[in-house]
Design a protein around this motif. Structure first.
Motif, PDB file in Angstrom:
ATOM      1  N   TYR A  34       3.964  33.510 -13.601  1.00 40.10           N
ATOM      2  CA  TYR A  34       2.530  33.782 -13.624  1.00 40.10           C
ATOM      3  C   TYR A  34       1.984  34.369 -12.330  1.00 40.10           C
ATOM      4  CZ  TYR A  34       2.896  30.992 -17.824  1.00 40.10           C
ATOM      5  OH  TYR A  34       3.258  30.515 -19.063  1.00 40.10           O
ATOM      6  N   PRO A  58      -8.447  33.063 -10.200  1.00 40.87           N
ATOM      7  CA  PRO A  58      -8.818  33.905 -11.352  1.00 40.87           C
ATOM      8  C   PRO A  58      -7.696  34.008 -12.395  1.00 40.87           C
ATOM      9  CG  PRO A  58      -9.514  34.953  -9.317  1.00 40.87           C
ATOM     10  CD  PRO A  58      -8.659  33.760  -8.924  1.00 40.87           C
ATOM     11  N   ILE A  59      -6.461  34.121 -11.943  1.00 41.57           N
ATOM     12  CA  ILE A  59      -5.325  34.183 -12.872  1.00 41.57           C
ATOM     13  C   ILE A  59      -5.206  32.865 -13.630  1.00 41.57           C
ATOM     14  CG2 ILE A  59      -2.813  34.394 -13.043  1.00 41.57           C
ATOM     15  CD1 ILE A  59      -2.976  36.078 -10.419  1.00 41.57           C
ATOM     16  N   ARG A  61      -7.495  30.578 -14.172  1.00 40.41           N
ATOM     17  CA  ARG A  61      -8.620  30.394 -15.104  1.00 40.41           C
ATOM     18  C   ARG A  61      -8.370  31.138 -16.410  1.00 40.41           C
ATOM     19  NH1 ARG A  61     -11.856  31.318 -10.200  1.00 40.41           N
ATOM     20  NH2 ARG A  61     -12.523  29.267  -9.489  1.00 40.41           N
ATOM     21  N   ASP A  62      -7.911  32.392 -16.309  1.00 38.08           N
ATOM     22  CA  ASP A  62      -7.628  33.175 -17.512  1.00 38.08           C
ATOM     23  C   ASP A  62      -6.531  32.528 -18.358  1.00 38.08           C
ATOM     24  OD1 ASP A  62      -9.533  35.065 -16.836  1.00 38.08           O
ATOM     25  OD2 ASP A  62      -8.086  36.490 -16.003  1.00 38.08           O
ATOM     26  N   LEU A  63      -5.539  31.935 -17.699  1.00 38.85           N
ATOM     27  CA  LEU A  63      -4.425  31.319 -18.417  1.00 38.85           C
ATOM     28  C   LEU A  63      -4.823  30.042 -19.152  1.00 38.85           C
ATOM     29  CD1 LEU A  63      -1.577  31.681 -15.765  1.00 38.85           C
ATOM     30  CD2 LEU A  63      -1.666  32.790 -17.998  1.00 38.85           C
ATOM     31  N   ARG A  65      -8.121  28.577 -19.542  1.00 35.76           N
ATOM     32  CA  ARG A  65      -9.450  28.408 -20.127  1.00 35.76           C
ATOM     33  C   ARG A  65      -9.439  28.219 -21.640  1.00 35.76           C
ATOM     34  NH1 ARG A  65     -14.887  31.749 -18.673  1.00 35.76           N
ATOM     35  NH2 ARG A  65     -16.282  30.297 -19.700  1.00 35.76           N
ATOM     36  N   PRO A  66      -8.633  28.979 -22.396  1.00 36.99           N
ATOM     37  CA  PRO A  66      -8.646  28.782 -23.859  1.00 36.99           C
ATOM     38  C   PRO A  66      -8.185  27.392 -24.298  1.00 36.99           C
ATOM     39  CG  PRO A  66      -7.539  30.848 -23.289  1.00 36.99           C
ATOM     40  CD  PRO A  66      -7.772  30.102 -22.013  1.00 36.99           C
ATOM     41  N   LEU A  78     -15.409  26.342 -13.135  1.00 36.28           N
ATOM     42  CA  LEU A  78     -16.288  27.063 -14.064  1.00 36.28           C
ATOM     43  C   LEU A  78     -17.447  26.194 -14.500  1.00 36.28           C
ATOM     44  CD1 LEU A  78     -13.689  28.861 -16.347  1.00 36.28           C
ATOM     45  CD2 LEU A  78     -15.046  29.859 -14.530  1.00 36.28           C
TER      46      LEU A  78
END
Length: 78
Positions: A34, A58-59, A61-63, A65-66, A78
């Motif tokens: 990652y 940021p990386i 969070r994108d990974l 968050r879902p 967040l």
């Protein structure tokens, strides 16, 4: 979701009950797969914790968050 917390310089994951070699293995996966900047930090001499640097947030969070419930989004800033 509950075993970690955001700090101004990144994120700490409370891996206190894991062995150092297990944490290092996890760090290697996070770095290689990652591209997260992570390291090992000690909370106390017997409590190793995984630290993810602010630049990788940021990386991360994108990974994740879902997969986080809304009430836990504060843990990743967040």
């Amino acid at each position: 979701m509950g075993d970690g917390y955001a700090i101004p310089s990144g994120l700490i994951i409370c891996t206190d009950s894991y062995t150092v070699s297990d944490i290092v293995r996890l760090i290697n996966v996070l770095i290689i797969k990652y591209r997260l900047e992570c390291t090992l930090r000690y909370h106390t001499p017997t409590q190793p914790r995984l630290y993810i640097r602010e630049g990788s947030m940021p990386i991360l969070r994108d990974l994740v968050r879902p997969y986080l419930v809304k009430s836990m989004l504060y843990k990743i800033g967040l």
